[in-house]
Design an enzyme around this catalytic site. Structure first.
Site, PDB file in Angstrom:
ATOM      1  N   CYS A 143      27.902 -12.189  -4.674  1.00  0.00           N
ATOM      2  CA  CYS A 143      28.296 -11.539  -3.051  1.00  0.00           C
ATOM      3  C   CYS A 143      27.613 -12.003  -1.977  1.00  0.00           C
ATOM      4  O   CYS A 143      28.307 -11.999  -0.899  1.00  0.00           O
ATOM      5  CB  CYS A 143      28.221  -9.877  -3.348  1.00  0.00           C
ATOM      6  SG  CYS A 143      29.052  -9.396  -4.873  1.00  0.00           S
TER       7      CYS A 143
ATOM      8  N   HIS B  89      27.570  -6.120   3.209  1.00  0.00           N
ATOM      9  CA  HIS B  89      28.527  -6.312   2.193  1.00  0.00           C
ATOM     10  C   HIS B  89      29.132  -4.881   1.773  1.00  0.00           C
ATOM     11  O   HIS B  89      28.664  -3.829   1.405  1.00  0.00           O
ATOM     12  CB  HIS B  89      27.708  -6.826   0.886  1.00  0.00           C
ATOM     13  CG  HIS B  89      28.680  -6.884  -0.410  1.00  0.00           C
ATOM     14  ND1 HIS B  89      29.592  -7.351  -0.286  1.00  0.00           N
ATOM     15  CD2 HIS B  89      28.182  -6.755  -1.778  1.00  0.00           C
ATOM     16  CE1 HIS B  89      30.253  -7.304  -1.603  1.00  0.00           C
ATOM     17  NE2 HIS B  89      29.166  -6.931  -2.547  1.00  0.00           N
TER      18      HIS B  89
ATOM     19  N   ASN C   3      35.406  -4.060  -3.142  1.00  0.00           N
ATOM     20  CA  ASN C   3      34.426  -5.236  -3.244  1.00  0.00           C
ATOM     21  C   ASN C   3      35.108  -6.415  -3.576  1.00  0.00           C
ATOM     22  O   ASN C   3      35.365  -6.868  -4.629  1.00  0.00           O
ATOM     23  CB  ASN C   3      33.297  -4.824  -4.338  1.00  0.00           C
ATOM     24  CG  ASN C   3      32.223  -5.486  -4.286  1.00  0.00           C
ATOM     25  OD1 ASN C   3      32.476  -6.854  -3.801  1.00  0.00           O
ATOM     26  ND2 ASN C   3      31.253  -5.264  -4.975  1.00  0.00           N
TER      27      ASN C   3
HETATM   28  N1  COA Z   1      36.564   7.633 -13.078  1.00  0.00           N
HETATM   29  C1  COA Z   1      36.266   8.658 -13.461  1.00  0.00           C
HETATM   30  N2  COA Z   1      34.867   8.494 -14.238  1.00  0.00           N
HETATM   31  C2  COA Z   1      34.253   7.335 -14.324  1.00  0.00           C
HETATM   32  C3  COA Z   1      34.672   6.355 -13.772  1.00  0.00           C
HETATM   33  C4  COA Z   1      36.005   6.237 -13.066  1.00  0.00           C
HETATM   34  N3  COA Z   1      36.422   5.498 -12.409  1.00  0.00           N
HETATM   35  N4  COA Z   1      33.439   5.255 -13.942  1.00  0.00           N
HETATM   36  C5  COA Z   1      32.689   6.025 -14.666  1.00  0.00           C
HETATM   37  N5  COA Z   1      32.951   7.148 -14.847  1.00  0.00           N
HETATM   38  C6  COA Z   1      32.159   8.307 -15.562  1.00  0.00           C
HETATM   39  C7  COA Z   1      31.162   7.605 -16.359  1.00  0.00           C
HETATM   40  O1  COA Z   1      31.731   7.198 -17.484  1.00  0.00           O
HETATM   41  C8  COA Z   1      30.302   8.584 -16.647  1.00  0.00           C
HETATM   42  O2  COA Z   1      30.615   9.741 -17.333  1.00  0.00           O
HETATM   43  P1  COA Z   1      29.836  10.472 -18.716  1.00  0.00           P
HETATM   44  O3  COA Z   1      28.642  11.404 -17.691  1.00  0.00           O
HETATM   45  O4  COA Z   1      30.619  11.311 -19.083  1.00  0.00           O
HETATM   46  O5  COA Z   1      29.259   9.305 -19.435  1.00  0.00           O
HETATM   47  C9  COA Z   1      30.160   9.496 -15.125  1.00  0.00           C
HETATM   48  O6  COA Z   1      31.285   8.931 -14.591  1.00  0.00           O
HETATM   49  C10 COA Z   1      28.955   8.911 -14.381  1.00  0.00           C
HETATM   50  O7  COA Z   1      28.896   7.632 -14.466  1.00  0.00           O
HETATM   51  P2  COA Z   1      27.736   6.781 -13.833  1.00  0.00           P
HETATM   52  O8  COA Z   1      27.910   5.210 -13.843  1.00  0.00           O
HETATM   53  O9  COA Z   1      26.296   7.378 -13.832  1.00  0.00           O
HETATM   54  O10 COA Z   1      28.068   7.069 -12.268  1.00  0.00           O
HETATM   55  P3  COA Z   1      27.547   6.701 -10.806  1.00  0.00           P
HETATM   56  O11 COA Z   1      27.567   7.930  -9.992  1.00  0.00           O
HETATM   57  O12 COA Z   1      26.503   5.747 -10.897  1.00  0.00           O
HETATM   58  O13 COA Z   1      28.789   5.872 -10.023  1.00  0.00           O
HETATM   59  C11 COA Z   1      29.221   3.660  -9.673  1.00  0.00           C
HETATM   60  C12 COA Z   1      29.240   4.783 -10.876  1.00  0.00           C
HETATM   61  C13 COA Z   1      29.583   2.403 -10.413  1.00  0.00           C
HETATM   62  C14 COA Z   1      30.351   4.075  -8.691  1.00  0.00           C
HETATM   63  C15 COA Z   1      27.905   3.340  -9.121  1.00  0.00           C
HETATM   64  O14 COA Z   1      26.759   3.262  -9.705  1.00  0.00           O
HETATM   65  C16 COA Z   1      27.655   2.234  -8.138  1.00  0.00           C
HETATM   66  O15 COA Z   1      28.483   2.324  -7.047  1.00  0.00           O
HETATM   67  N6  COA Z   1      26.911   1.247  -8.347  1.00  0.00           N
HETATM   68  C17 COA Z   1      26.922   0.008  -7.477  1.00  0.00           C
HETATM   69  C18 COA Z   1      27.872  -0.788  -7.899  1.00  0.00           C
HETATM   70  C19 COA Z   1      28.249  -1.878  -7.052  1.00  0.00           C
HETATM   71  O16 COA Z   1      28.538  -1.729  -5.811  1.00  0.00           O
HETATM   72  N7  COA Z   1      28.050  -3.261  -7.894  1.00  0.00           N
HETATM   73  C20 COA Z   1      28.523  -4.318  -7.049  1.00  0.00           C
HETATM   74  C21 COA Z   1      27.316  -4.626  -6.129  1.00  0.00           C
HETATM   75  S1  COA Z   1      27.696  -6.388  -5.389  1.00  0.00           S
END
Ligand code: COA
Length: 315
Positions: free
Chosen positions: A108, A242, A272
């Site tokens: 990224c 980003h 993204n």
């Molecule tokens: N729809 C519904 N539920 C979802 C889901 C989706 N698309 N994706 C994950 N979940 C669920 C998970 O399975 C989890 O369920 P569980 O509690 O039963 O296990 C729950 O939602 C919480 O998951 P978690 O990963 O803890 O959520 P979060 O609040 O951390 O959000 C992201 C997940 C990916 C949105 C967040 O961590 C994030 O934005 N991280 C940065 C990612 C990023 O930008 N990466 C690229 C950088 S270059």
């Protein structure tokens, strides 16, 4: 150097959160509140190098330069289905470039890494005009059965033309090598001598840890860079961060204590798009006429590696 042209190109297929919820256990509500994304452009019958060529042509048109004026072509690209020749050569063959060229894979923050390289070549006296293109299709890296990754990404290409000038005030690159936070791997052609199996694994991500890294790397990197070049955050007109996740951007705004109007966003309808995200945002804002001569613009990006980088420009 100085940016004198920008361009971008997006796949025509738009995939909304509602469309995803038809085949994934997800919802518009979950995706919107966790990421700010409502829809994304996804590659379908196009080739990503054609979008790269379109972005490059638009940037060249705006700059008034011809392909033969370009001394160096840097392309940021993580993955495509043709491994060699590189993306720079694929695009060069389409637009008629014949200068030295190479690809970088810095995920990224690729645009910021390429700006740093362009400026370094320029200061070494080796180039006058540099073309940068970030050409990415992360939707071909994720499993479309994995709701935790595929909802986050979109595809596209962004480009910028740079020429002589004193408008890049500084760049700061950072790494924190940690290879299990965001990764994917694929099989190579079998060899009779290779005895360890190749792994075929779509994009894997530890979302929460990446979230923390992104916020820290951006806020610390931008602060150190601004201190180094002697520019106050209040004098920055635009923070082009980003476009990974609106919640990441909101946390950065909270930590930096800067008005949110100075953080343009397009995450809601792009997702993204890896290194293409910063130059696409730059081009969209530029074409809307948002930048005035003399505006101070900070670019900041973070991602796999873990890598991050920031740049400060005067428009
Ligand atoms: N729809 C519904 N539920 C979802 C889901 C989706 N698309 N994706 C994950 N979940 C669920 C998970 O399975 C989890 O369920 P569980 O509690 O039963 O296990 C729950 O939602 C919480 O998951 P978690 O990963 O803890 O959520 P979060 O609040 O951390 O959000 C992201 C997940 C990916 C949105 C967040 O961590 C994030 O934005 N991280 C940065 C990612 C990023 O930008 N990466 C690229 C950088 S270059």
């Amino acid at each position: 150097m100085r940016i004198i042209g920008t361009g971008s190109a997006l796949p025509k297929k738009i995939v909304t959160n509602e469309m995803l919820s038809q085949f994934l256990d997800t919802s518009d509500e979950w995706i919107t509140t966790r990421t700010g994304i409502k829809s994304r452009h996804v590659i379908s019958d196009e080739k990503i190098e054609d979008l790269g060529a379109e972005a490059v042509r638009k940037a060249l048109d705006m700059s008034g330069l011809k392909p033969s004026d370009i001394d160096l072509f840097i392309v940021s690209n993580v993955i495509t289905n043709q491994d060699t020749p590189g993306m720079s050569c694929l695009v060069a063959a389409k637009v008629g470039l014949s200068c030295p060229m190479f690809d970088i894979n810095c995920a990224c923050p690729g645009f910021v890494y390429a700006l740093d390289m362009a400026e370094t070549y320029y200061k070494a006296g080796k180039v006058k005009n540099v073309l940068i293109a970030c050409i990415e299709e992360p939707t071909r890296m994720t499993s479309w059965e994995d709701r935790s990754t595929c909802v986050l990404f979109g595809d596209g290409a962004g480009a910028a033309v740079l020429t002589e000038g004193d408008n890049i005030k500084g760049t700061k690159l950072h790494s924190q090598p940690d290879v299990d936070k965001i990764w994917m791997s694929r099989k190579l052609v079998p060899s009779p001598y290779v005895t360890t199996p190749d792994l075929e694994v779509p994009l894997q991500m530890k979302g929460r840890e990446v979230f923390r890294f992104a916020v820290e790397a951006c806020t610390n990197g931008v602060k150190r860079l601004l201190d180094e070049v002697g520019i106050k955050k209040d004098d920055v007109s635009w923070f082009m961060v980003h476009q990974a996740n609106k919640r990441i951007i909101d946390s950065i705004i909270d930590f930096m204590q800067v008005p949110s109007e100075r953080f343009p966003v397009n995450i809601h309808d792009h997702g993204n798009s890896s290194s293409a995200s910063c130059p696409i945002l730059l081009d969209e804002c530029n074409r809307k006429g948002m930048f005035k001569e003399g505006d101070i613009i900070v670019l900041s990006a973070f991602g796999a590696g873990l890598l991050s980088g920031a740049a400060v420009l005067e428009w």
